[in-house]
Enzyme design. Sequence first.
Site, PDB file in Angstrom:
ATOM      1  N   ARG A   1       0.852  -1.204   0.000  1.00 33.66           N
ATOM      2  CA  ARG A   1       0.000   0.000   0.000  1.00 33.66           C
ATOM      3  C   ARG A   1       0.884   1.250   0.000  1.00 33.66           C
ATOM      4  O   ARG A   1       0.615   2.219  -0.691  1.00 33.66           O
ATOM      5  CB  ARG A   1      -0.953  -0.022   1.216  1.00 33.66           C
ATOM      6  CG  ARG A   1      -2.019  -1.117   1.113  1.00 33.66           C
ATOM      7  CD  ARG A   1      -3.144  -0.928   2.122  1.00 33.66           C
ATOM      8  NE  ARG A   1      -2.777  -1.267   3.487  1.00 33.66           N
ATOM      9  CZ  ARG A   1      -2.882  -2.488   4.026  1.00 33.66           C
ATOM     10  NH1 ARG A   1      -3.343  -3.492   3.294  1.00 33.66           N
ATOM     11  NH2 ARG A   1      -2.531  -2.702   5.282  1.00 33.66           N
TER      12      ARG A   1
ATOM     13  N   LYS B   1     -10.464  15.456   6.302  1.00 30.37           N
ATOM     14  CA  LYS B   1     -11.668  15.152   5.513  1.00 30.37           C
ATOM     15  C   LYS B   1     -12.653  14.300   6.294  1.00 30.37           C
ATOM     16  O   LYS B   1     -12.245  13.444   7.076  1.00 30.37           O
ATOM     17  CB  LYS B   1     -11.271  14.399   4.238  1.00 30.37           C
ATOM     18  CG  LYS B   1     -12.463  14.092   3.338  1.00 30.37           C
ATOM     19  CD  LYS B   1     -12.103  13.139   2.215  1.00 30.37           C
ATOM     20  CE  LYS B   1     -12.724  11.790   2.472  1.00 30.37           C
ATOM     21  NZ  LYS B   1     -12.616  10.871   1.318  1.00 30.37           N
TER      22      LYS B   1
ATOM     23  N   LYS C   1     -16.386  19.679  -0.560  1.00 25.99           N
ATOM     24  CA  LYS C   1     -16.119  18.614  -1.546  1.00 25.99           C
ATOM     25  C   LYS C   1     -17.437  17.965  -1.940  1.00 25.99           C
ATOM     26  O   LYS C   1     -17.902  17.024  -1.294  1.00 25.99           O
ATOM     27  CB  LYS C   1     -15.160  17.592  -0.929  1.00 25.99           C
ATOM     28  CG  LYS C   1     -14.888  16.376  -1.810  1.00 25.99           C
ATOM     29  CD  LYS C   1     -13.662  15.608  -1.354  1.00 25.99           C
ATOM     30  CE  LYS C   1     -13.497  14.322  -2.147  1.00 25.99           C
ATOM     31  NZ  LYS C   1     -12.181  13.706  -1.970  1.00 25.99           N
TER      32      LYS C   1
END
Length: 335
Positions: A44, A134, A217
């Site tokens: 990852r 976020k 967003k």
Amino acid sequence: MSELNHIALNILKKGKGILAADESTGTMTKRLDAVRIVSNPENRLLFREILFSSTSMSECIGGVILYDETIKQKTSKNISVPELISSMGSYPGIKVDTGAKNLAGSPEEKITEGLDGLRERLKEYYKLGAKFTKWRGVYSISKNFPSKLSIETNAHALARYASLVQENNMVPIVEPEVLMDGEHSAKDCLLKTSEVIKKCFDQLIFHKVDLKGVILKPNMILAGNKSQEKIPGEEVAKLTLDCLKNSVPSEIPGIAFLSGGQSEVEATENLHLINKFNDTNFIMSYSYGRALQQSALKFWAKDTKNIDGTQEIFNHRAKMNTLAAQGKWSKEIEN
Ligand code: 13P
């Protein structure tokens, strides 16, 4: 200008956008499984480090959203991931919600969790170098959805999140995502998205969030992916602008769209058209996950030693989107 307003504007200046590389381990495992790469912390990181060291980071990517695992990892150069991102001229950010769970009272809908212990986690992320955060609320459209309950509860959670984030000196990205899954028309998407965004701002204001230090967003206004309706990009752009003009307060410094399952080029073209017709003062840019990474991931999976080739593909997508965020993209440049 406040410090948070300054960061928000810097992230999105001159066509820069955001790389959403904050897939949870579960989601990243799905993405890696699809290209037959073993999902472990090393792999990852390997793919992500290739993207974060690309040359387009300094010209195109104003911020990178990380996941909890990644923000704590060390790169092959033995610096932390946030240090790598900062050294490329970009801001490190962090996803802080803990995912969408079934909403009690309307279990076919979702409520995003992660408020418990958030203040303490924010302090830790700030120390690790995060400058923004976020949180994603998620809503589906059908005859009865999104329900008032889902709209109210997710807006409340987003506002509590944003207020805690600003208390800890970071810029909150507020992401209310109305999903494109379903048979609904673009008009339904417009109505529902407008209602969702308006409710979010009612709550942000009620919770005394400084709107000048927030990035919104949202999704673009599209017909559902199972709808017969096919609307041209110009129409997507006009409906998206109509929605945002009617629901977003003028204090918001910038809007960065999610790609939400659009193809890479579709997401770029729609962003370009939004900017071409943009008659607002809002910066309109991108905060894409799949639409920035898909081709690069496929290429890398076939030849994991080919770092230059992988970066070239990522750089191209980043450049195309940065042109689109200035209304300067074209099919000729794309090809
Ligand atoms: P997509 O651009 O793949 O929709 O991802 C953006 C994102 O951050 C969703 O939360």
